[in-house]
Design a protein around this motif. Structure first.
Motif, PDB file in Angstrom:
ATOM      1  N   LEU A 145      -0.395  -2.022  -9.912  1.00  9.10           N
ATOM      2  CA  LEU A 145      -0.204  -3.407 -10.337  1.00  9.10           C
ATOM      3  C   LEU A 145       1.279  -3.702 -10.438  1.00  9.10           C
ATOM      4  O   LEU A 145       2.029  -2.944 -11.042  1.00  9.10           O
ATOM      5  CB  LEU A 145      -0.858  -3.653 -11.698  1.00  9.10           C
ATOM      6  N   GLY A 146       1.686  -4.823  -9.853  1.00 12.26           N
ATOM      7  CA  GLY A 146       3.067  -5.267  -9.954  1.00 12.26           C
ATOM      8  C   GLY A 146       3.107  -6.765 -10.168  1.00 12.26           C
ATOM      9  O   GLY A 146       2.086  -7.452 -10.092  1.00 12.26           O
ATOM     10  N   ALA A 147       4.293  -7.292 -10.427  1.00  9.94           N
ATOM     11  CA  ALA A 147       4.429  -8.711 -10.707  1.00  9.94           C
ATOM     12  C   ALA A 147       4.160  -9.575  -9.479  1.00  9.94           C
ATOM     13  O   ALA A 147       3.545 -10.635  -9.581  1.00  9.94           O
ATOM     14  CB  ALA A 147       5.826  -8.990 -11.242  1.00  9.94           C
ATOM     15  N   TYR A 203     -12.693   0.427  -0.635  1.00  9.40           N
ATOM     16  CA  TYR A 203     -12.040  -0.750  -0.077  1.00  9.40           C
ATOM     17  C   TYR A 203     -10.641  -0.846  -0.669  1.00  9.40           C
ATOM     18  O   TYR A 203     -10.390  -0.354  -1.760  1.00  9.40           O
ATOM     19  CB  TYR A 203     -12.805  -2.023  -0.447  1.00  9.40           C
ATOM     20  N   SER A 204      -9.759  -1.497   0.061  1.00  7.91           N
ATOM     21  CA  SER A 204      -8.405  -1.761  -0.436  1.00  7.91           C
ATOM     22  C   SER A 204      -8.108  -3.238  -0.285  1.00  7.91           C
ATOM     23  O   SER A 204      -8.499  -3.858   0.702  1.00  7.91           O
ATOM     24  CB  SER A 204      -7.369  -0.969   0.355  1.00  7.91           C
ATOM     25  N   ALA A 205      -7.400  -3.760  -1.265  1.00 10.67           N
ATOM     26  CA  ALA A 205      -6.965  -5.154  -1.209  1.00 10.67           C
ATOM     27  C   ALA A 205      -5.491  -5.203  -1.574  1.00 10.67           C
ATOM     28  O   ALA A 205      -5.063  -4.583  -2.552  1.00 10.67           O
ATOM     29  CB  ALA A 205      -7.771  -6.024  -2.171  1.00 10.67           C
ATOM     30  N   ILE A 206      -4.722  -5.914  -0.775  1.00 10.62           N
ATOM     31  CA  ILE A 206      -3.309  -6.128  -1.066  1.00 10.62           C
ATOM     32  C   ILE A 206      -3.157  -7.580  -1.479  1.00 10.62           C
ATOM     33  O   ILE A 206      -3.511  -8.493  -0.726  1.00 10.62           O
ATOM     34  CB  ILE A 206      -2.436  -5.807   0.158  1.00 10.62           C
ATOM     35  N   LEU A 207      -2.651  -7.792  -2.691  1.00 10.40           N
ATOM     36  CA  LEU A 207      -2.453  -9.134  -3.230  1.00 10.40           C
ATOM     37  C   LEU A 207      -0.959  -9.381  -3.343  1.00 10.40           C
ATOM     38  O   LEU A 207      -0.251  -8.620  -3.994  1.00 10.40           O
ATOM     39  CB  LEU A 207      -3.124  -9.266  -4.597  1.00 10.40           C
ATOM     40  N   LEU A 208      -0.485 -10.437  -2.723  1.00 13.48           N
ATOM     41  CA  LEU A 208       0.944 -10.734  -2.658  1.00 13.48           C
ATOM     42  C   LEU A 208       1.175 -12.197  -2.965  1.00 13.48           C
ATOM     43  O   LEU A 208       0.557 -13.071  -2.352  1.00 13.48           O
ATOM     44  CB  LEU A 208       1.475 -10.413  -1.250  1.00 13.48           C
ATOM     45  N   THR A 209       2.048 -12.466  -3.939  1.00 15.44           N
ATOM     46  CA  THR A 209       2.433 -13.852  -4.200  1.00 15.44           C
ATOM     47  C   THR A 209       3.544 -14.230  -3.232  1.00 15.44           C
ATOM     48  O   THR A 209       4.309 -13.377  -2.787  1.00 15.44           O
ATOM     49  CB  THR A 209       2.921 -14.054  -5.649  1.00 15.44           C
TER      50      THR A 209
END
Length: 154
Positions: free
Chosen positions: A98-100, A117-123
């Protein structure tokens, strides 16, 4: 009673490149080693480039049945929408980071250790277009850190 979180994911080239980076690094190694005298290693170039393509397509462009297209938290349970149709209850593995601005989730269906499964979440920012809305992403991060119920000791 927990609040409901709905986090739709959007296709993102930056996320696709992040997902394909390990495969591209391996392809570079295979190419350099093959040119430097280990010609048989060049046979591994096609599979590594295919792996990079499938990671880019599945994670970045969200194509295919196993692509994660949305995350939802309802009544303290995380649900993942796969391929725009199927919704599956998931558990978050301890290997998640987890990162900002960037989060990598390792997920597996509830009650099984198979089919990770893998998920990459990017703002996003001015330079990079992310794949998640920032407010809902913040709520999901808070839930992941604080809101999940801990398993009871046996």
């Amino acid at each position: 009673m927990s609040s409901r979180i709905e986090l739709p994911l959007q296709p993102s080239l930056a996320v696709g490149l992040l997902a394909a980076t390990p495969w591209l690094a391996m392809a570079c190694f295979v190419l350099v080693a093959g040119v430097a005298g280990k010609g048989l290693l060049l046979l591994g170039l096609a599979p590594t480039l295919a792996g990079a393509f499938f990671q880019f397509r599945g994670t970045g462009l969200m194509g295919g049945k196993r692509a994660i297209t949305a995350l939802k938290v309802s009544d303290g349970q995380l649900y993942v929408q796969l391929g725009h149709t199927r919704t599956v209850a998931m558990e978050v593995a301890g290997a998640s980071q987890l990162g900002a601005d960037l989060t990598v989730l390792k997920l597996r269906p509830v009650g099984t250790r198979l089919f990770a499964y893998s998920a990459i979440l990017l703002t996003g920012n001015r330079l990079v277009r992310g794949n998640v809305p920032e407010d809902e992403f913040r709520r999901l991060r808070v839930w992941l850190r604080l809101g999940r119920s801990q398993p009871s000791p046996v």
